[in-house]
Design an enzyme around this catalytic site. Structure first.
Site, PDB file in Angstrom:
ATOM      1  N   LEU A   1       0.844  -1.203   0.000  1.00  0.00           N
ATOM      2  CA  LEU A   1       0.000   0.000   0.000  1.00  0.00           C
ATOM      3  C   LEU A   1       0.870   1.240   0.000  1.00  0.00           C
ATOM      4  CD1 LEU A   1      -2.612  -0.885   2.808  1.00  0.00           C
ATOM      5  CD2 LEU A   1      -2.920  -1.031   0.313  1.00  0.00           C
TER       6      LEU A   1
ATOM      7  N   ASP B   1       2.393  -6.116   2.687  1.00  0.00           N
ATOM      8  CA  ASP B   1       2.889  -5.161   3.689  1.00  0.00           C
ATOM      9  C   ASP B   1       3.418  -5.831   4.956  1.00  0.00           C
ATOM     10  OD1 ASP B   1       2.308  -2.196   2.913  1.00  0.00           O
ATOM     11  OD2 ASP B   1       0.545  -3.290   2.222  1.00  0.00           O
TER      12      ASP B   1
ATOM     13  N   GLU C   1       5.198  -3.893  12.988  1.00  0.00           N
ATOM     14  CA  GLU C   1       4.769  -3.073  14.128  1.00  0.00           C
ATOM     15  C   GLU C   1       3.258  -2.898  14.187  1.00  0.00           C
ATOM     16  OE1 GLU C   1       6.035   1.174  15.741  1.00  0.00           O
ATOM     17  OE2 GLU C   1       5.140   1.373  13.767  1.00  0.00           O
TER      18      GLU C   1
ATOM     19  N   ARG D   1      -4.599  -5.682   5.138  1.00  0.00           N
ATOM     20  CA  ARG D   1      -3.499  -6.012   6.035  1.00  0.00           C
ATOM     21  C   ARG D   1      -3.917  -6.917   7.206  1.00  0.00           C
ATOM     22  NH1 ARG D   1       0.554  -1.619   7.713  1.00  0.00           N
ATOM     23  NH2 ARG D   1       1.543  -3.594   8.262  1.00  0.00           N
TER      24      ARG D   1
ATOM     25  N   ARG E   1      -6.686   4.785  10.323  1.00  0.00           N
ATOM     26  CA  ARG E   1      -6.479   3.367  10.629  1.00  0.00           C
ATOM     27  C   ARG E   1      -6.968   2.973  12.029  1.00  0.00           C
ATOM     28  NH1 ARG E   1      -2.411   1.248   7.206  1.00  0.00           N
ATOM     29  NH2 ARG E   1      -2.775   2.186   5.154  1.00  0.00           N
TER      30      ARG E   1
ATOM     31  N   HIS F   1       0.181   7.615  10.426  1.00  0.00           N
ATOM     32  CA  HIS F   1       0.221   7.091  11.799  1.00  0.00           C
ATOM     33  C   HIS F   1       0.854   8.114  12.738  1.00  0.00           C
ATOM     34  CE1 HIS F   1       0.482   2.863   9.840  1.00  0.00           C
ATOM     35  NE2 HIS F   1      -0.679   2.924  10.450  1.00  0.00           N
TER      36      HIS F   1
ATOM     37  N   CYS G   1       8.242   0.847  12.191  1.00  0.00           N
ATOM     38  CA  CYS G   1       7.236  -0.085  11.660  1.00  0.00           C
ATOM     39  C   CYS G   1       7.816  -1.429  11.250  1.00  0.00           C
ATOM     40  CB  CYS G   1       6.488   0.547  10.499  1.00  0.00           C
ATOM     41  SG  CYS G   1       7.524   1.276   9.271  1.00  0.00           S
TER      42      CYS G   1
HETATM   43  C1  CIR Z   1       0.492   0.827   4.972  1.00  0.00           C
HETATM   44  O1  CIR Z   1       0.006   1.705   4.268  1.00  0.00           O
HETATM   45  O2  CIR Z   1      -0.151   0.295   5.870  1.00  0.00           O
HETATM   46  C2  CIR Z   1       1.918   0.403   4.741  1.00  0.00           C
HETATM   47  N1  CIR Z   1       2.215   0.502   3.359  1.00  0.00           N
HETATM   48  C3  CIR Z   1       2.861   1.239   5.546  1.00  0.00           C
HETATM   49  C4  CIR Z   1       2.730   1.005   7.019  1.00  0.00           C
HETATM   50  C5  CIR Z   1       3.777   1.686   7.809  1.00  0.00           C
HETATM   51  N2  CIR Z   1       3.602   1.406   9.178  1.00  0.00           N
HETATM   52  C6  CIR Z   1       3.988   2.183  10.161  1.00  0.00           C
HETATM   53  O3  CIR Z   1       4.528   3.240   9.937  1.00  0.00           O
HETATM   54  N3  CIR Z   1       3.746   1.764  11.392  1.00  0.00           N
END
Ligand code: CIR
Length: 250
Positions: free
Chosen positions: A17, A60, A65, A85, A130, A159, A245
């Site tokens: 994503l 992903d 995290e 996810r 989210r 986030h 993450c």
């Molecule tokens: C997303 O959009 O969920 C992932 N591509 C990126 C998540 C990054 N996570 C984070 O910073 N804790």
């Protein structure tokens, strides 16, 4: 000793994503080399690293995290705000159930671990696209000994930890001009606005894994007494990821 749980990067990471289409496209082979550098940096910080296998059906999954929040023997298995996810949590729960009491988040709650920043006995949690109110309520029930402080995020911030991260049990790094420092009872080391991305870092004791290429942030952290371990991040960044993450510190 700190333990860090990581998850390998699948070839399908090319389809992770991202808010904007990655240009140039994500290169999973390069991403895996960068992930290896991240692992080595955590080990140089003194962490003992365990790596879960990648799952090709979860592009992903390297962003482990987001799948769980862990504190004092309890692991809250999150229900991601991104529907695609949600399957990631299964393998993470299986890895954690041996040593943690599992609490599983239930519908209609959603929460991503990237929205949760624990500092001492307080956990700040971003109200984001989210993470919803029920997710925050279930977080509070899972960790009754923590003070839960919801935080509104600036527009377009994925986030909470995109703009801040913990440095110790009473200090955080916080990008200036994002969330007011008065939101936090911890003291804040200010990260310059033009180095926003660098405000996400992994601090372990007096060591910190940081994104390479952010000289003002590096200088500020070095002045604060940290030994720095800069790592390349181009590929995770294309998928809106950064440093915290890619691991869960246990
Ligand atoms: C997303 O959009 O969920 C992932 N591509 C990126 C998540 C990054 N996570 C984070 O910073 N804790």
């Amino acid at each position: 000793m700190v333990r860090a749980l990581l998850r390998s990067m699948p070839d399908s990471f090319a389809n992770a994503l991202s808010a904007l289409p990655p240009d140039p496209p994500i290169d999973p082979a390069l991403g895996r080399r960068q992930h290896a550098a991240y692992r080595a940096a955590l080990e140089a910080c003194g962490a003992q690293v365990q790596v879960l296998p990648a799952d090709e059906s979860c592009p992903d999954c390297v962003f482990i995290e987001d799948a769980a929040v862990v504190f004092e023997g309890v692991a809250l298995i999150a229900r991601s705000g991104a529907v695609s996810r949600r399957p990631e949590a299964l393998a993470v729960a299986q890895a954690l159930e041996k040593t943690f009491e599992l609490v599983r988040m239930t519908e209609p709650a959603t929460l991503d671990g990237g929205d949760c920043m624990r500092v001492g006995r307080t956990i700040y949690v971003g109200r984001s696209a989210r993470t919803n109110a029920e997710g925050i309520a279930q977080l509070g029930r899972a960790f009754p000994r923590l003070r839960v402080v919801p935080v509104d995020l600036p527009p377009d911030v994925l986030h909470l930890k995109c703009v801040c991260s913990p440095l110790s049990e009473d200090r955080i790094a916080l990008c200036e001009g994002t969330i007011p420092a008065s939101t936090f009872s911890a003291s804040a080391l200010s990260i310059p606005r033009e180095e926003l991305y660098a405000s996400n870092l992994v601090a372990i004791g007096q060591h910190a894994v940081v994104a390479e290429g952010y000289p003002r942030t590096h200088e500020a952290l070095a002045r604060a007494g940290f030994t720095l371990h800069p790592v390349p991040v181009s590929e995770v960044r294309k998928a809106d990821g950064s440093l915290t993450c890619q691991s869960i510190l246990l």
